[in-house]
Each structure stands twice: as C-alpha cells, then as structure tokens.
Design a protein around this motif. Structure first.
Motif, PDB file in Angstrom:
ATOM      1  N   GLY A  36      56.355  13.208  64.195  1.00 36.02           N
ATOM      2  CA  GLY A  36      55.568  14.415  64.432  1.00 36.02           C
ATOM      3  C   GLY A  36      54.205  14.101  65.016  1.00 36.02           C
ATOM      4  O   GLY A  36      53.749  14.754  65.969  1.00 36.02           O
ATOM      5  N   VAL A  37      53.552  13.085  64.458  1.00 34.89           N
ATOM      6  CA  VAL A  37      52.238  12.695  64.980  1.00 34.89           C
ATOM      7  C   VAL A  37      52.383  12.112  66.376  1.00 34.89           C
ATOM      8  O   VAL A  37      51.542  12.362  67.260  1.00 34.89           O
ATOM      9  N   ALA A  38      53.441  11.335  66.622  1.00 36.86           N
ATOM     10  CA  ALA A  38      53.667  10.759  67.952  1.00 36.86           C
ATOM     11  C   ALA A  38      53.917  11.843  68.989  1.00 36.86           C
ATOM     12  O   ALA A  38      53.631  11.660  70.174  1.00 36.86           O
ATOM     13  N   GLY A  39      54.449  12.983  68.546  1.00 36.13           N
ATOM     14  CA  GLY A  39      54.626  14.096  69.464  1.00 36.13           C
ATOM     15  C   GLY A  39      53.312  14.749  69.851  1.00 36.13           C
ATOM     16  O   GLY A  39      53.206  15.383  70.901  1.00 36.13           O
ATOM     17  N   ALA A  40      52.304  14.590  68.991  1.00 34.19           N
ATOM     18  CA  ALA A  40      51.011  15.229  69.243  1.00 34.19           C
ATOM     19  C   ALA A  40      50.021  14.319  69.949  1.00 34.19           C
ATOM     20  O   ALA A  40      49.121  14.791  70.650  1.00 34.19           O
ATOM     21  N   THR A  41      50.178  13.000  69.762  1.00 31.59           N
ATOM     22  CA  THR A  41      49.202  12.073  70.343  1.00 31.59           C
ATOM     23  C   THR A  41      49.855  10.730  70.648  1.00 31.59           C
ATOM     24  O   THR A  41      50.850  10.362  70.019  1.00 31.59           O
ATOM     25  N   THR A  42      49.276  10.012  71.613  1.00 31.99           N
ATOM     26  CA  THR A  42      49.757   8.661  71.922  1.00 31.99           C
ATOM     27  C   THR A  42      48.884   7.598  71.258  1.00 31.99           C
ATOM     28  O   THR A  42      49.114   6.400  71.446  1.00 31.99           O
ATOM     29  N   SER A  43      47.902   8.009  70.487  1.00 32.98           N
ATOM     30  CA  SER A  43      46.992   7.071  69.831  1.00 32.98           C
ATOM     31  C   SER A  43      47.724   6.281  68.740  1.00 32.98           C
ATOM     32  O   SER A  43      48.180   6.848  67.742  1.00 32.98           O
ATOM     33  N   ARG A  44      47.816   4.959  68.950  1.00 34.19           N
ATOM     34  CA  ARG A  44      48.476   4.115  67.953  1.00 34.19           C
ATOM     35  C   ARG A  44      47.719   4.156  66.618  1.00 34.19           C
ATOM     36  O   ARG A  44      48.323   4.137  65.549  1.00 34.19           O
ATOM     37  N   THR A  45      46.406   4.214  66.696  1.00 31.87           N
ATOM     38  CA  THR A  45      45.598   4.253  65.472  1.00 31.87           C
ATOM     39  C   THR A  45      45.886   5.504  64.658  1.00 31.87           C
ATOM     40  O   THR A  45      46.041   5.444  63.435  1.00 31.87           O
ATOM     41  N   ALA A  46      45.960   6.653  65.336  1.00 22.87           N
ATOM     42  CA  ALA A  46      46.239   7.905  64.634  1.00 22.87           C
ATOM     43  C   ALA A  46      47.630   7.881  63.996  1.00 22.87           C
ATOM     44  O   ALA A  46      47.815   8.320  62.856  1.00 22.87           O
ATOM     45  N   SER A 172      55.679   4.926  75.605  1.00 27.13           N
ATOM     46  CA  SER A 172      56.856   5.615  76.148  1.00 27.13           C
ATOM     47  C   SER A 172      58.135   5.319  75.368  1.00 27.13           C
ATOM     48  O   SER A 172      59.115   6.059  75.471  1.00 27.13           O
ATOM     49  N   TRP A 173      58.121   4.234  74.581  1.00 30.37           N
ATOM     50  CA  TRP A 173      59.320   3.839  73.837  1.00 30.37           C
ATOM     51  C   TRP A 173      59.246   4.163  72.349  1.00 30.37           C
ATOM     52  O   TRP A 173      60.216   3.965  71.627  1.00 30.37           O
ATOM     53  N   ARG A 174      58.108   4.641  71.888  1.00 28.86           N
ATOM     54  CA  ARG A 174      57.913   4.821  70.448  1.00 28.86           C
ATOM     55  C   ARG A 174      58.952   5.741  69.814  1.00 28.86           C
ATOM     56  O   ARG A 174      59.607   5.383  68.827  1.00 28.86           O
ATOM     57  N   VAL A 175      59.069   6.924  70.345  1.00 33.16           N
ATOM     58  CA  VAL A 175      59.975   7.905  69.738  1.00 33.16           C
ATOM     59  C   VAL A 175      61.435   7.481  69.858  1.00 33.16           C
ATOM     60  O   VAL A 175      62.167   7.513  68.864  1.00 33.16           O
ATOM     61  N   PRO A 176      61.922   7.058  71.048  1.00 30.59           N
ATOM     62  CA  PRO A 176      63.326   6.633  71.128  1.00 30.59           C
ATOM     63  C   PRO A 176      63.660   5.476  70.197  1.00 30.59           C
ATOM     64  O   PRO A 176      64.718   5.478  69.545  1.00 30.59           O
ATOM     65  N   ALA A 221      58.979  18.484  67.436  1.00 31.48           N
ATOM     66  CA  ALA A 221      58.733  19.731  68.153  1.00 31.48           C
ATOM     67  C   ALA A 221      57.412  20.349  67.738  1.00 31.48           C
ATOM     68  O   ALA A 221      56.623  20.804  68.576  1.00 31.48           O
ATOM     69  N   VAL A 222      57.133  20.356  66.455  1.00 26.50           N
ATOM     70  CA  VAL A 222      55.874  20.913  65.951  1.00 26.50           C
ATOM     71  C   VAL A 222      54.691  20.084  66.451  1.00 26.50           C
ATOM     72  O   VAL A 222      53.660  20.618  66.903  1.00 26.50           O
ATOM     73  N   GLY A 223      54.818  18.740  66.380  1.00 28.54           N
ATOM     74  CA  GLY A 223      53.742  17.879  66.833  1.00 28.54           C
ATOM     75  C   GLY A 223      53.465  18.047  68.317  1.00 28.54           C
ATOM     76  O   GLY A 223      52.301  18.098  68.741  1.00 28.54           O
ATOM     77  N   THR A 224      54.533  18.153  69.114  1.00 30.23           N
ATOM     78  CA  THR A 224      54.362  18.328  70.560  1.00 30.23           C
ATOM     79  C   THR A 224      53.649  19.651  70.855  1.00 30.23           C
ATOM     80  O   THR A 224      52.763  19.730  71.724  1.00 30.23           O
ATOM     81  N   ARG A 225      54.056  20.676  70.130  1.00 35.28           N
ATOM     82  CA  ARG A 225      53.444  21.992  70.337  1.00 35.28           C
ATOM     83  C   ARG A 225      51.966  21.983  69.958  1.00 35.28           C
ATOM     84  O   ARG A 225      51.104  22.513  70.681  1.00 35.28           O
TER      85      ARG A 225
END
Length: 229
Positions: A36-46, A172-176, A221-225
């Motif tokens: 969910g967080v990865a859908g909202a941001t690409t920040s590895r720290t977050a 680009s590979w995190r979620v898959p 989906a929620v994170g991306t939104r």
C-alpha cells in the motif's frame, strides 16, 4: 505412558500450527502495508519505516494477545483443578462414582469401569479426574510467556519476507517481486497448515493465496489513489 506421549505429540502439533498461522499473519499484514505504501510513494525510507513499524506493532500485538489468552486459559485450568482437588478431599466416594460413570460412558462395562476408576484413583486421583473429566494434563499447562514469545517470533519471521522483498529491489520491481514472494510464501504456509490439520491441501493453498492477493490488491489500490491525490 501412551497417554502422556499422545498429549505431548498433540501439544507439539498445536505449537507448530500456531507458528504457521502466526507467520501467515505476519506475511499478509506486512505485505498489505508495504505494498500500500509502495503504491503511494517510491521512497525506500518511507516504505521501510512503515514496514518496520508494522512488523513491530503486529508482533508485539500478537505476543500480548497470546499472553492474555493463554494466561486466561491457564487460570481457568488451575481453578478447575483446585475445585477437583477440594472435591476429592471432601467427597472421595462421590468422585469415585463420577469417574466410574465417565469411564462407562466411554464404552467400558460397568464392572470394568469401576475397576479402572479404583486403580486410577489409587495411583493418582487428581490426574485421573483432570484427564477424564476435565481434559487437562496437570503437568503440561500452557506457559503464557512461551506462547507470547513463539507468536512474536512467528509473526516477525513472516513479516520479514515482504519487508525485505519490497525494499531490496529497485522502484520498478518492488511490487512485482513482493507479490511473487508473498504468494509463494502463502502457498507454502497453506500446504503446511493443511498437512498439520489434516485438511485438503489445494483448498487451503487457494484460500491462503487468494486472501493475500486480495489484501495486497486493495491496499495497493488505496495507496495509489492517495499517492496520486
């Protein structure tokens, strides 16, 4: 001796089953969070911060819940044993009759049940009543600290997989990678839980994998939104 071995085996199986379920919870809850967080941001720290916070919160919550649950069970079992101990001291004949009836209800003839009840009472009356009447093994009451520590370890072990899977690859590979690793791990948990519980393996695997997939899809989906907003 056979009863003791059977009880020990049953206890070990229960611990293994609880460990598998704890790891399963760690996988699903942490995977849903980090995806969910990865859908909202690409920040590895977050993502790492959220994942570690979720791991700690989840493992400590599991440990606390298991401690409270097992402590309550242990207190109830001790109270039941105290009542049985008092009844044996105050009404030994009535307790002998009760044990006889319980053994007869299990299929023994009245005469054999009486003889067995007398022998068991002579050997260890409290243990006999605890096993037959209460279904308790007096020397093997669950330890709440052991249960809490086991739950903490199981949840942490499960949670580490999606956490590492989401922070180690590139953006680009995190979620898959996370989805593939989580679904594979959930399939293994499903196989293990089914075999320990004697349930059909395909159904357990499908249920486990589908539940994890839905959880990750919803949180992503929620994170991306939210991230787009």
């Amino acid at each position: 001796m056979a009863d003791t071995r059977s009880a020990a085996i049953s206890t070990r199986l229960n611990w293994l089953r609880a460990g598998v379920l704890g790891a399963n919870d760690g996988i699903i809850s942490t995977a849903g969070l980090v995806v969910g967080v990865a859908g909202a941001t690409t920040s590895r720290t977050a993502i790492l911060t959220a994942g570690v916070a979720g791991l700690l919160a989840g493992s400590l919550s599991m440990a606390a819940g298991e401690y409270v649950s097992v402590s309550s069970q242990r207190d109830s079992e001790r109270a039941a044993l105290d009542v049985e101990r008092r009844e044996l001291a105050e009404e030994p004949e009535a307790e002998l009759d009760e044990l006889t009836e319980l053994l007869a209800a299990r299929g023994l003839t009245r005469e054999l049940a009486r003889e067995a009840a007398e022998q068991l009472t002579e050997r260890d009356a409290l243990r006999a009543h605890a096993r037959v009447e209460l279904g308790i093994e007096p020397d093997e009451l669950a330890n709440p600290w052991h249960a809490a520590f086991a739950s903490l370890l199981a949840f942490t072990a499960g949670a580490l997989l999606p956490l590492l899977a989401v922070v180690l690859p590139g953006a680009s590979w995190r979620v898959p990678v996370t989805v593939a690793a989580v679904l594979g791990a959930l399939a293994l948990c499903g196989i293990a839980s089914a075999r320990l519980g004697g349930a059909p393996v395909p159904r357990a695997v499908l249920r486990n994998v589908l539940g994890g997939a839905v959880a990750m899809a919803v949180t992503y989906a929620v994170g991306t939104r939210l991230g787009a907003g």
